[in-house]
Design a protein around this motif. Sequence first.
Motif, mmCIF file in Angstrom:
data_model
loop_
_atom_site.group_PDB
_atom_site.id
_atom_site.type_symbol
_atom_site.label_atom_id
_atom_site.label_comp_id
_atom_site.label_asym_id
_atom_site.label_seq_id
_atom_site.Cartn_x
_atom_site.Cartn_y
_atom_site.Cartn_z
ATOM 1 N N ASP A 273 4.957 1.267 9.078
ATOM 2 C CA ASP A 273 3.892 2.272 8.955
ATOM 3 C C ASP A 273 2.538 1.659 8.617
ATOM 4 O OD1 ASP A 273 5.655 4.232 9.544
ATOM 5 O OD2 ASP A 273 6.078 4.787 7.482
ATOM 6 N N PHE A 274 2.447 0.938 7.495
ATOM 7 C CA PHE A 274 1.216 0.245 7.082
ATOM 8 C C PHE A 274 0.008 1.186 7.084
ATOM 9 C CE2 PHE A 274 -1.921 -3.435 7.995
ATOM 10 C CZ PHE A 274 -2.149 -3.592 6.648
ATOM 11 N N GLN A 275 0.111 2.265 6.314
ATOM 12 C CA GLN A 275 -0.983 3.230 6.185
ATOM 13 C C GLN A 275 -1.663 3.008 4.829
ATOM 14 O OE1 GLN A 275 -1.693 5.343 8.872
ATOM 15 N NE2 GLN A 275 -0.109 4.081 9.812
ATOM 16 N N VAL A 276 -2.810 2.375 4.857
ATOM 17 C CA VAL A 276 -3.505 1.956 3.638
ATOM 18 C C VAL A 276 -3.822 3.132 2.722
ATOM 19 C CG1 VAL A 276 -5.660 0.941 2.778
ATOM 20 C CG2 VAL A 276 -4.439 -0.125 4.698
ATOM 21 N N ASN A 277 -4.208 4.256 3.288
ATOM 22 C CA ASN A 277 -4.683 5.389 2.491
ATOM 23 C C ASN A 277 -3.601 6.423 2.187
ATOM 24 O OD1 ASN A 277 -7.734 4.928 2.312
ATOM 25 N ND2 ASN A 277 -7.325 4.627 4.488
ATOM 26 N N SER A 278 -2.374 6.114 2.496
ATOM 27 C CA SER A 278 -1.287 7.050 2.260
ATOM 28 C C SER A 278 -0.611 6.769 0.923
ATOM 29 C CB SER A 278 -0.248 6.949 3.384
ATOM 30 O OG SER A 278 0.884 7.749 3.099
ATOM 31 N N LEU A 279 -0.092 7.817 0.298
ATOM 32 C CA LEU A 279 0.691 7.658 -0.923
ATOM 33 C C LEU A 279 2.185 7.721 -0.628
ATOM 34 C CD1 LEU A 279 -1.333 9.795 -3.516
ATOM 35 C CD2 LEU A 279 -1.446 7.341 -3.055
#
Length: 306
Positions: A273-279
């Motif tokens: 996934d690598f979603q920087v702004n996700s929690l």
Amino acid sequence: MTTAELVRIQNLILQFLSVQRDFVREEKLRDVCKAAEFSVVGKSQEYALHRLLLPLVRAGMVEYGIIDHKHHWQLAKPQLFSRRFPDGRHWIGINLTEEQKRKIPFQFISSQQNGATEVHCNVVRWISPESCDMAGFPLVQNRPVANLLRIFPECSPEVFANYEAVVLPETAQIYSPGQSCPWRSVSEKAVREDGLYRQENQDYSPRWYFRNHRTYRLDNNNPDSPFWARAMHWIDHKRPIATFDSLRQQLHFHLAPPIMIGRLLLLNELFSDFQVNSLSYSGINQKIVYEIQRIFHNNIQEINHS
């Protein structure tokens, strides 16, 4: 603000940091964050630096330091990650220099992840044959995340604050998550409950943690202190700080996790996934859950699919 707008703003910040030779003072970087946000969405809201920059710090793209008792920031050093897949060896480069990028064989360069909602300008992806080892690049060898999490102690005031033999000011406000205003005043006659406090109605006023009749002052030199303190408050008030879905192997935090915890969980999902702004973090196995539960006093709610 949409995710696409947020990433555009963060890319402007990353581009600014990439041309700086030295650490940038926090006051200057705060102005840069405000200007970047205004240039994309036409306005700048409060806490621009924390809202926009700290996810990049949690992702290991930006680092933090103290110089002459003042906060400074800079782009993190170049990093290269690799993992073997059936179609070859996958690579992710973060903050690579232009010289390093030129050394990547052009035929290996791949597009960003299909359907990715976050495309940061400092991230390069490519796929190469198994025999390609990218010698000379700053390759990071990661140990299993569960092993790294074992070095973290259980969340406690001693982790993020220093004991201080003082009485909380009568005007102190207590942290109140979930309300329109995250802080509420406490009656001067009320018995102090365990939790996170700040002095008066001031955003950058001193903060303390009160627990078991002891008062601890938060360490202002540690950017992780506020995140640990809020997690401690949720634990003491019996609010689950995260939910784990075993079927999807996903861990979702209900508040921003401590920076270093978030960084390890992000590295764990780097090639998915690598979603920087996700929690939300994917690829979470039972060993990782065990350590997260230990760190946060078994305050992670687990979804039962039976």
